[in-house]
Enzyme design. Sequence first.
Site, PDB file in Angstrom:
ATOM      1  N   GLU A 479       0.827  -1.213   0.000  1.00  0.00           N
ATOM      2  CA  GLU A 479       0.000   0.000   0.000  1.00  0.00           C
ATOM      3  C   GLU A 479       0.860   1.263   0.000  1.00  0.00           C
ATOM      4  O   GLU A 479       0.483   2.276  -0.586  1.00  0.00           O
ATOM      5  CB  GLU A 479      -0.960  -0.001   1.195  1.00  0.00           C
ATOM      6  CG  GLU A 479      -1.973  -1.142   1.186  1.00  0.00           C
ATOM      7  CD  GLU A 479      -2.765  -1.256  -0.109  1.00  0.00           C
ATOM      8  OE1 GLU A 479      -2.944  -0.231  -0.802  1.00  0.00           O
ATOM      9  OE2 GLU A 479      -3.192  -2.375  -0.446  1.00  0.00           O
ATOM     10  N   HIS A 482       1.744   2.079  -3.514  1.00  0.00           N
ATOM     11  CA  HIS A 482       0.684   2.877  -4.140  1.00  0.00           C
ATOM     12  C   HIS A 482       0.801   4.338  -3.694  1.00  0.00           C
ATOM     13  O   HIS A 482       0.644   5.265  -4.494  1.00  0.00           O
ATOM     14  CB  HIS A 482      -0.690   2.357  -3.711  1.00  0.00           C
ATOM     15  CG  HIS A 482      -1.175   1.163  -4.464  1.00  0.00           C
ATOM     16  ND1 HIS A 482      -1.206   1.099  -5.842  1.00  0.00           N
ATOM     17  CD2 HIS A 482      -1.693  -0.025  -4.027  1.00  0.00           C
ATOM     18  CE1 HIS A 482      -1.716  -0.073  -6.214  1.00  0.00           C
ATOM     19  NE2 HIS A 482      -2.012  -0.759  -5.138  1.00  0.00           N
ATOM     20  N   HIS A 485       3.330   6.226  -5.482  1.00  0.00           N
ATOM     21  CA  HIS A 485       2.876   6.545  -6.838  1.00  0.00           C
ATOM     22  C   HIS A 485       2.126   7.876  -6.838  1.00  0.00           C
ATOM     23  O   HIS A 485       2.246   8.684  -7.768  1.00  0.00           O
ATOM     24  CB  HIS A 485       1.973   5.418  -7.338  1.00  0.00           C
ATOM     25  CG  HIS A 485       1.857   5.315  -8.817  1.00  0.00           C
ATOM     26  ND1 HIS A 485       1.016   4.416  -9.435  1.00  0.00           N
ATOM     27  CD2 HIS A 485       2.452   5.995  -9.827  1.00  0.00           C
ATOM     28  CE1 HIS A 485       1.122   4.543 -10.748  1.00  0.00           C
ATOM     29  NE2 HIS A 485       1.977   5.492 -11.010  1.00  0.00           N
TER      30      HIS A 485
END
Length: 696
Positions: A479, A482, A485
């Site tokens: 996570e 992510h 990102h």
Amino acid sequence: MSSDLPLNPALVEWNGHHGLPRFDEVKDADFSPGFNAALASHEAEIDAIANNPAEATFANTVVALEIAGDELSRISALFWGKAGAHTNETIQALEREIAPKLSRHYSKIGMNAALFARIDRLWETRKELGLTVEQERVLERHWKGFVRAGAKLPKIEQERLADINEKLAGLGARFGQNVLGDEKSWSLKLSDEAELDGLPGFLRDAMAAAARERGEQDGYVVTLSRSIIEPFLTFSTRRDLREQAFKAWVARGENPGETNNLGIVRETLALRAEKAKLLGYENFAAFKLDNTMAKTPEAVNTLLSQVWEKARAKALEEEASLGGLIAEEGKNHEVMPWDWRHYAEKLRQRMFDFSESELKPYLQLEKVIEACFDVAERLFGIKAVEVKGVATYHPDVRVFEVYDKDGSLKALFLGDYFARSSKRSGAWMSSFQSQHKLMLKNGRKGELPIIYNVCNFAKPAEGKPALLSLDDAKTLFHEFGHALHGMLSDVTYPSVSGTGVARDFVELPSQLYEHWLTVPEILEKYAVHYETGAPMPKALLDKVLAARTFNAGFATVEFTSSALVDMAFHADGPVGDPMAVQKQVLDGIGMPSSIVMRHATPHFQHVFSGDGYSAGYYSYMWSEVLDADAFSAFEETGNAFDPVMARKLKNNIYSVGGSIDPEETYKAFRGKLPDPQAMLKKKGLAMVEELTGSDA
């Protein structure tokens, strides 16, 4: 959704710490009038763009669309964040109301003929506009979005499509609420020592804390939170209790009564099939995959089916080994799904001479969070600093400032790590605000990304540290990948910021980041005993690394069966009996009776609580082909933190969002398209013939 209350400015004017929302000033009753005002405001903005008498330009049409609806975006971010992570009956009632209303709103925009005419004119003349690569990608995203929303359909078919979308939104909201309802309503209270036999101290502590959270004054409870149910199935010696808990876990969404999801699944699949036909696609899978790296259902099924054969063969070998352990104990029962984790743990102890309970004291939540940040600093030069005393949507949520190497504030990151009954299961990343560089109507240029992670780790007893399993630690790294990102995004336009990429590319940054958890120098530094502070002994570390592919057949069968069922549901027309189709698919592929799908249909939230991963659950494996190959690039240098590769990774994967075609970004990083063999090797599966398909 009517209300006479005025708009609460805190919904849209975020003037908290570095622009955080003032969560403490937002009440549940504020959302209804807030949505009313924001929807009206956005509609007026859209009308102004569509009816602009000036000739369409990229600036007055596409850029105008990119910054329109700011108030609606802010209210939606707050609302959906709370609906997932800290809901209640008021929020759930509004969710059932607002989901269809938002669908109607966006359908109306997508079918605005004057607005599409402007977008279409720009699309047809795009080569003459002198657009940058990112601008052309943004224009393409808007044009395709309008076409996929029905902009080219006759009016009567547009109206039907809008009706379908509205119904699907309502069904998705109900599906997720039903799963949460089943999770909240079930628990298994244990009290005497015989019922607790085999359970290690960390699990007893978590079960005691869960009992208190549910209002029990004493004793322990098994809940359906993965952070409790999985270790219970692993360590409990009571086969009868394991069976009882397991059957409740897999029955979520299938229990009789209001929370049964099978009717919702049936209606959802019928509406999706009709939607695809209206838009000119053979089936819903073809519609969903048209805008991905995979491109076609055939490419997806080629990958899944070839991996399936290897995974099933490996799982049957594993099952035979587990059966041998059962026989050694003088028992004669087959390996059932509620036995697998229990005996797999015993087999791991025998093969690698360590147990999950031996490993867990070295995996403190605090240290794993520190490891996440350290890896990010080594690779990308960013530094995280925790800030105390900042109001959030729940007392457990933590706030971090993230600084770039030049000392500038790069992002805000929120971590919400513990399970609670007001939170849906699973783990996810989302954002309150995405990075971009456009000038907004309030005069601000660009925005700071505000990213959050939500997990469901078992909350420890007061005064004790939260201890994670290795899978939990991987989830945290996943996570946070992510989150990176979103935080490292460096684009101009909001629609291609951060995770605004193809669905089967979005898991690359997260799955790739998991690899750094087991880099020896990271484990050596952060895997320290919670009582003594001593590092994990090298002998144990070596065993952990040697066991990375242990039980790979089981894990891959769990996942791949779910992905194949997802594809089967969406590659055909309406489904009369979803469970019959699920059984047909599983029988057809030879699903071992000792393993179940990771997400059975009635609680398959990836696919039916909204359509984010519908005909798209495969994307985790598609991205796994990418991530295994990508990490090989670092391994080939002999340095997991090689600065040249790290710079390429940041510049071509983590920072570009959807501003460049994913195939081109990957080739810019790696120099070539990925090799599936790296993924199979990572999983510990046998080498296979060359996998065919679009890109993997």
